[in-house]
Design a protein around this motif. Structure first.
Motif, mmCIF file in Angstrom:
data_model
loop_
_atom_site.group_PDB
_atom_site.id
_atom_site.type_symbol
_atom_site.label_atom_id
_atom_site.label_comp_id
_atom_site.label_asym_id
_atom_site.label_seq_id
_atom_site.Cartn_x
_atom_site.Cartn_y
_atom_site.Cartn_z
ATOM 1 N N GLY A 123 0.814 -1.212 0.000
ATOM 2 C CA GLY A 123 0.000 0.000 0.000
ATOM 3 C C GLY A 123 0.847 1.261 0.000
ATOM 4 N N ARG A 124 1.893 1.259 0.804
ATOM 5 C CA ARG A 124 2.778 2.436 0.846
ATOM 6 C C ARG A 124 3.495 2.595 -0.489
ATOM 7 N NH1 ARG A 124 7.923 3.959 4.261
ATOM 8 N NH2 ARG A 124 8.331 5.945 3.245
ATOM 9 N N LEU A 125 3.951 1.486 -1.056
ATOM 10 C CA LEU A 125 4.638 1.535 -2.342
ATOM 11 C C LEU A 125 3.728 2.129 -3.416
ATOM 12 C CD1 LEU A 125 7.287 0.647 -3.818
ATOM 13 C CD2 LEU A 125 6.061 -1.463 -4.364
ATOM 14 N N MET A 126 2.468 1.683 -3.458
ATOM 15 C CA MET A 126 1.526 2.222 -4.438
ATOM 16 C C MET A 126 1.285 3.711 -4.215
ATOM 17 S SD MET A 126 0.717 0.166 -6.807
ATOM 18 C CE MET A 126 -0.620 1.125 -7.486
ATOM 19 N N ALA A 127 1.174 4.128 -2.966
ATOM 20 C CA ALA A 127 0.976 5.548 -2.676
ATOM 21 C C ALA A 127 2.167 6.369 -3.182
ATOM 22 C CB ALA A 127 0.769 5.758 -1.179
ATOM 23 N N GLU A 128 3.369 5.869 -2.980
ATOM 24 C CA GLU A 128 4.573 6.568 -3.460
ATOM 25 C C GLU A 128 4.573 6.633 -4.988
ATOM 26 O OE1 GLU A 128 6.832 8.124 -1.654
ATOM 27 O OE2 GLU A 128 6.312 7.367 0.348
ATOM 28 N N ALA A 129 4.208 5.517 -5.629
ATOM 29 C CA ALA A 129 4.191 5.477 -7.089
ATOM 30 C C ALA A 129 3.153 6.445 -7.651
ATOM 31 C CB ALA A 129 3.914 4.064 -7.575
ATOM 32 N N LEU A 130 1.971 6.451 -7.057
ATOM 33 C CA LEU A 130 0.921 7.333 -7.568
ATOM 34 C C LEU A 130 1.258 8.793 -7.335
ATOM 35 C CD1 LEU A 130 -2.181 5.175 -6.693
ATOM 36 C CD2 LEU A 130 -1.144 5.563 -8.949
ATOM 37 N N ALA A 131 1.991 9.087 -6.282
ATOM 38 C CA ALA A 131 2.460 10.466 -6.077
ATOM 39 C C ALA A 131 3.435 10.848 -7.198
ATOM 40 C CB ALA A 131 3.114 10.610 -4.713
ATOM 41 N N ALA A 132 4.272 9.908 -7.606
ATOM 42 C CA ALA A 132 5.216 10.170 -8.695
ATOM 43 C C ALA A 132 4.495 10.299 -10.036
ATOM 44 C CB ALA A 132 6.259 9.056 -8.770
ATOM 45 N N VAL A 133 3.442 9.524 -10.244
ATOM 46 C CA VAL A 133 2.667 9.581 -11.480
ATOM 47 C C VAL A 133 1.935 10.910 -11.590
ATOM 48 C CG1 VAL A 133 0.634 8.608 -12.634
ATOM 49 C CG2 VAL A 133 2.411 7.086 -11.742
ATOM 50 N N GLY A 134 1.468 11.423 -10.457
ATOM 51 C CA GLY A 134 0.761 12.694 -10.447
ATOM 52 C C GLY A 134 -0.572 12.616 -11.159
ATOM 53 N N ASP A 135 -0.868 13.596 -12.010
ATOM 54 C CA ASP A 135 -2.183 13.661 -12.641
ATOM 55 C C ASP A 135 -2.248 12.962 -14.001
ATOM 56 O OD1 ASP A 135 -0.729 15.437 -14.176
ATOM 57 O OD2 ASP A 135 -2.044 17.147 -13.830
#
Length: 187
Positions: A123-135
């Protein structure tokens, strides 16, 4: 033994030092090829693309090794001694984000080290990835038993289930959150 901090890291291929690259690839091969018994070409050439980002979680006690860091002075690279991330240089979870030519971010190779599973790292890994992906819009090919996990991160099924390497997969997509229309326009 006291709990250790897990830190998130992100790097392009060019920013990875040799030891970190080894640890990330070893985790991927150990899980996807050996544990899941899927003999396929894990090294597909996409890791080295300029737009690819490698995202991983690592134990802070891994000797401080960072992407591009001094691997010779980074400790023994054997994890934290309690079985978690053993043999992966402190790496507990990993994924990569590919930049498709159409601007789509494609998440793949999502993996948690066997000894670190159940600790909330995915879950934390996905949150970090989605923050990097942005919009940007984002897609992935989920192992079908994990569709619910990815749905909790905003992904929706985008196609029919299929079997790859003997494992059912489901295509999923995450659209960026709609933005408010500028004043004076209608939705």
């Amino acid at each position: 033994m006291s709990p250790q901090t897990v830190e998130a890291r992100i790097a392009s291929f060019a920013q990875l030092d040799a030891r970190t690259l080894h640890d990330l690839l070893r985790l991927r091969v150990d899980v996807f090829v050996v544990e899941q018994r899927c003999p396929y070409p894990e090294l597909d050439g996409r890791d080295v693309e300029p737009g690819t980002r490698h995202v991983w979680l690592t134990r802070a006690a891994d000797g401080g090794r960072r992407a591009g860091g001094d691997a010779e002075n980074a400790g023994d690279g054997r994890g934290d001694g309690n079985g978690e991330a053993e043999s992966y240089g402190g790496v507990v979870a990993y994924l990569r984000i590919l930049a498709d030519p159409d601007g789509l971010a494609r998440i793949g190779r999502v993996v948690v080290a066997p000894g670190a599973r159940g600790g909330g790292h995915a879950g934390r890994l996905m949150a970090e990835a989605l923050a990097a992906v942005g919009d940007r819009p984002c897609a992935l090919e989920a192992q079908s038993h994990l569709v619910g996990f990815y749905a909790r991160h905003g992904f929706a099924v985008s196609g029919p289930e299929y079997v790859e390497d003997g494992i059912p997969h489901t295509p999923m997509r995450r659209q960026p959150a709609p933005t408010d229309a500028p004043e004076g326009t209608e939705n």
